[in-house]
Design an enzyme around this catalytic site. Structure first.
Site, mmCIF file in Angstrom:
data_model
loop_
_atom_site.group_PDB
_atom_site.id
_atom_site.type_symbol
_atom_site.label_atom_id
_atom_site.label_comp_id
_atom_site.label_asym_id
_atom_site.label_seq_id
_atom_site.Cartn_x
_atom_site.Cartn_y
_atom_site.Cartn_z
ATOM 1 N N VAL A 175 -5.178 0.955 3.650
ATOM 2 C CA VAL A 175 -4.072 1.712 3.043
ATOM 3 C C VAL A 175 -4.562 2.500 1.828
ATOM 4 O O VAL A 175 -4.272 3.699 1.689
ATOM 5 C CB VAL A 175 -2.914 0.773 2.638
ATOM 6 C CG1 VAL A 175 -1.748 1.577 2.097
ATOM 7 C CG2 VAL A 175 -2.475 -0.080 3.825
ATOM 8 N N LYS A 225 3.766 -7.298 0.993
ATOM 9 C CA LYS A 225 4.933 -8.103 1.418
ATOM 10 C C LYS A 225 4.864 -9.516 0.864
ATOM 11 O O LYS A 225 5.874 -10.129 0.553
ATOM 12 C CB LYS A 225 5.028 -8.143 2.939
ATOM 13 C CG LYS A 225 3.856 -8.878 3.595
ATOM 14 C CD LYS A 225 3.472 -8.295 4.897
ATOM 15 C CE LYS A 225 2.112 -7.652 4.752
ATOM 16 N NZ LYS A 225 1.585 -7.020 5.927
ATOM 17 N N GLY A 274 5.828 -0.633 7.764
ATOM 18 C CA GLY A 274 4.913 0.508 7.697
ATOM 19 C C GLY A 274 5.652 1.813 7.454
ATOM 20 O O GLY A 274 6.271 2.016 6.400
ATOM 21 N N LYS A 292 8.172 -10.604 5.589
ATOM 22 C CA LYS A 292 8.936 -9.350 5.705
ATOM 23 C C LYS A 292 10.431 -9.640 5.825
ATOM 24 O O LYS A 292 11.254 -8.941 5.236
ATOM 25 C CB LYS A 292 8.444 -8.561 6.914
ATOM 26 C CG LYS A 292 7.025 -8.023 6.718
ATOM 27 C CD LYS A 292 6.463 -7.514 8.034
ATOM 28 C CE LYS A 292 5.076 -6.924 7.874
ATOM 29 N NZ LYS A 292 4.427 -6.679 9.182
HETATM 30 N N1 LIG Z 1 -3.214 -2.296 6.908
HETATM 31 C C1 LIG Z 1 -1.939 -2.041 7.243
HETATM 32 O O1 LIG Z 1 -1.656 -1.461 8.305
HETATM 33 C C2 LIG Z 1 -0.825 -2.440 6.320
HETATM 34 C C3 LIG Z 1 0.511 -2.160 6.681
HETATM 35 C C4 LIG Z 1 1.545 -2.488 5.814
HETATM 36 C C5 LIG Z 1 1.253 -3.120 4.619
HETATM 37 N N2 LIG Z 1 -0.046 -3.408 4.297
HETATM 38 C C6 LIG Z 1 -0.319 -4.083 3.046
HETATM 39 O O2 LIG Z 1 -1.127 -3.247 2.236
HETATM 40 C C7 LIG Z 1 -1.988 -4.045 1.435
HETATM 41 C C8 LIG Z 1 -3.432 -3.622 1.679
HETATM 42 O O3 LIG Z 1 -3.744 -3.780 3.046
HETATM 43 P P1 LIG Z 1 -5.116 -3.171 3.644
HETATM 44 O O4 LIG Z 1 -5.005 -3.359 5.121
HETATM 45 O O5 LIG Z 1 -5.349 -1.830 3.097
HETATM 46 O O6 LIG Z 1 -6.183 -4.210 3.069
HETATM 47 P P2 LIG Z 1 -7.787 -4.090 3.098
HETATM 48 O O7 LIG Z 1 -8.200 -3.056 4.063
HETATM 49 O O8 LIG Z 1 -8.302 -5.459 3.223
HETATM 50 O O9 LIG Z 1 -8.128 -3.548 1.634
HETATM 51 C C9 LIG Z 1 -7.939 -4.291 0.471
HETATM 52 C C10 LIG Z 1 -8.554 -3.548 -0.701
HETATM 53 O O10 LIG Z 1 -8.190 -4.219 -1.890
HETATM 54 C C11 LIG Z 1 -9.370 -4.565 -2.629
HETATM 55 N N3 LIG Z 1 -9.109 -5.877 -3.223
HETATM 56 C C12 LIG Z 1 -8.634 -6.983 -2.625
HETATM 57 N N4 LIG Z 1 -8.495 -7.993 -3.495
HETATM 58 C C13 LIG Z 1 -8.913 -7.509 -4.684
HETATM 59 C C14 LIG Z 1 -9.027 -8.058 -5.979
HETATM 60 N N5 LIG Z 1 -8.677 -9.321 -6.234
HETATM 61 N N6 LIG Z 1 -9.497 -7.260 -6.974
HETATM 62 C C15 LIG Z 1 -9.844 -5.994 -6.720
HETATM 63 N N7 LIG Z 1 -9.753 -5.404 -5.517
HETATM 64 C C16 LIG Z 1 -9.292 -6.159 -4.506
HETATM 65 C C17 LIG Z 1 -10.502 -4.591 -1.631
HETATM 66 O O11 LIG Z 1 -11.715 -4.328 -2.316
HETATM 67 P P3 LIG Z 1 -13.129 -4.265 -1.530
HETATM 68 O O12 LIG Z 1 -13.017 -3.045 -0.655
HETATM 69 O O13 LIG Z 1 -14.155 -4.148 -2.576
HETATM 70 O O14 LIG Z 1 -13.210 -5.541 -0.744
HETATM 71 C C18 LIG Z 1 -10.070 -3.487 -0.660
HETATM 72 O O15 LIG Z 1 -10.508 -2.229 -1.133
HETATM 73 C C19 LIG Z 1 -1.672 -5.502 1.804
HETATM 74 O O16 LIG Z 1 -0.703 -6.002 0.923
HETATM 75 C C20 LIG Z 1 -1.089 -5.368 3.202
HETATM 76 O O17 LIG Z 1 -0.235 -6.440 3.528
HETATM 77 C C21 LIG Z 1 -1.080 -3.082 5.121
#
Ligand SMILES: NC(=O)c1ccc[n+]([C@@H]2O[C@H](COP(=O)([O-])OP(=O)(O)OC[C@H]3O[C@@H](n4cnc5c(N)ncnc54)[C@H](OP(=O)(O)O)[C@@H]3O)[C@@H](O)[C@H]2O)c1
Length: 432
Positions: free
Chosen positions: A17, A108, A137, A208
């Site tokens: 995201v 969430k 989403g 959710k």
């Molecule tokens: N993916 C989806 O389709 C989707 C849909 C709806 C909602 N969401 C929500 O959006 C959020 C992000 O999802 P995502 O899929 O984008 O996750 P992701 O791909 O795993 O990315 C997480 C990012 O956050 C960073 N991060 C995690 N913990 C951290 C910490 N303690 N300190 C600093 N940086 C940290 C990570 O850093 P590094 O890159 O260095 O590891 C990474 O860049 C979540 O809450 C998820 O539930 C996601």
């Protein structure tokens, strides 16, 4: 603030995201700035590991692994959090809110666990906290419950809110794939994570649903209030029998009122094939809201992925930036009450599908019918199939008339103890 002043954004997270949000903010001309009506600049981006290769090229000095660079920077007006998890996100929100920063999040988990407190804190500090991307989403359901549908008494919300489980169930139904194979396929396509527990056990859907119910009923609910059952116990024959009876199997997240409380439940259910929810397939999500004024309103769309989630985050960001630009008071966050209690799943009254593996001999059905009758459960129809000559067993599928959950649970214990019953194959609730 003047129209020329720059609004500074601190982004936490640069994954699926965050990468989409950063790219959109760096694009020129910026659609977000156009929607906000003023320049919006990406000032800092927080990640865990600054050395990891990224699919977004950031200007020098923007990437950091130190949260202080965002939380302690008075020039940052808006915190956009897309890291995930409640720790440390909830603490970061509190610090940001207390120092007058507005917050936009897709998280969430933190909103389900601590949303009520964070909303109260944001209200008290006159800052905005928006979380459209946390549910569904690209489907604009959070803002609708907060604003456009806020005048309704909501009798029910019925949703397919987890794209991963819906993809797995669609494969199981259409290809007659076993659960483990459908899961492996979803993982191969990037729809399911290496550890799929949150999705297949209904934890993600429960978060959710907690967020949606809190908004719809104006009450504080917690993830623990949600009765939850995953999809891993479903077998290919359940889909075959469901189809024979005219149903599809879908993992539903439901909130409904009755008996002076709200019942919150996530489980695989039999849904009549002609019902709209039965026809939501693959990674798609759907949300059906029943309101006393609006009637039945339906939302359908992509519930996850970079594009749809970025769309929701940026919509909230543009709204927040307009607020900062106009130095306006935030709206939307209504006060929550503790008014409505949570009704136990034991009080659920619905029809049930029960699949039993029994010894293939005369009189078995009579024993089962008596055990059901003793618990006040009446049978609507019975299907007997798949006699296995080698093991001398047969499969019986029973559809009940409406019965109380506690009675069905009691009957299943009794039936499981009957000598000719080899195994209770499955019990699935029916949502008409
Ligand atoms: N993916 C989806 O389709 C989707 C849909 C709806 C909602 N969401 C929500 O959006 C959020 C992000 O999802 P995502 O899929 O984008 O996750 P992701 O791909 O795993 O990315 C997480 C990012 O956050 C960073 N991060 C995690 N913990 C951290 C910490 N303690 N300190 C600093 N940086 C940290 C990570 O850093 P590094 O890159 O260095 O590891 C990474 O860049 C979540 O809450 C998820 O539930 C996601």
């Amino acid at each position: 603030m003047s129209r020329d002043a720059v609004i500074n954004v601190g982004l936490m997270g640069l994954g699926v995201v965050g990468g989409g949000v950063a790219s959109a903010l760096l694009r020129e001309p910026s659609l977000v700035a156009a929607r906000a009506g003023c320049p919006v600049r990406l000032r800092k981006v927080l990640v865990r590991d600054v050395s990891r290769p990224r699919d977004v090229e950031l200007p020098p000095g923007v990437l950091t692994a130190d949260a202080e660079d965002i939380l302690g920077d008075p020039e940052i007006d808006i915190l956009v959090e897309v890291m995930g998890g409640s720790d440390p996100a909830a603490d970061y929100f509190r610090r940001a809110i207390l120092s007058g920063k507005h917050v936009v999040t897709a998280n969430k988990e933190v909103m389900a666990k601590e949303g009520a407190e964070l909303m109260a804190l944001a209200r008290a500090n006159r800052v905005s906290l928006l979380f459209e991307a946390s549910v569904g989403g690209g489907i604009p359901i959070v803002g609708c419950l907060m604003n456009e549908l806020a005048a309704n008494g909501v009798s029910s919300i019925r949703t397919i809110i987890n794209g991963t489980t819906n993809y797995i169930l669609t494969r199981m139904a259409h290809q007659r794939t076993a659960f483990a194979d459908a899961l492996a396929e979803a993982q191969g396509l990037g729809y399911a994570e290496a550890d799929p527990t949150n999705d297949v056990e209904g934890i993600d859907a429960a978060y959710k649903l907690t967020v949606l119910a809190t908004l719809a009923y104006g009450c504080r609910f917690r993830p623990e209030d949600v009765f939850r059952q995953g999809i891993s116990g479903l077998e290919p024959q359940d889909f075959r029998y469901a189809q024979e009876f005219g149903y599809s199997i879908k993992s539903l997240a439901i909130a409904d009122t009755g008996g002076g409380g709200v019942q919150l439940r996530v489980y695989p259910a039999l849904v009549p094939s002609e019902n709209m929810l039965a026809n939501v397939n693959g990674v798609y999500n759907a949300v059906e809201v029943d309101g006393d004024l609006c009637g039945r309103v339906l939302f359908h769309g992509m519930g996850a992925g970079r594009g749809p989630t970025t769309s929701a985050v940026l919509g909230d960001l543009a709204e927040t930036a307009r607020l900062v630009r106009d130095n306006a008071a935030p709206g939307g966050l209504r006060e929550l009450s503790d008014g409505l209690g949570v009704r136990s799943i034991d009080e659920l009254q619905t029809r049930y599908y029960i699949r039993l593996i029994v010894a293939d001999r005369a009189g078995v059905l009579a024993q089962i019918a008596k055990a059901l009758g003793d618990c006040d459960i009446s049978i609507a129809s019975v299907l007997q199939k798949d006699a296995d000559v080698e093991t001398q067993s047969a499969e019986i599928v029973i559809m009940t008339h409406p019965a109380r959950e506690s009675s069905v649970q009691r009957a299943l214990l009794d039936i499981g103890g009957l000598p000719p019953v080899r195994r209770v194959g499955n019990m699935i609730r029916i949502e008409e």
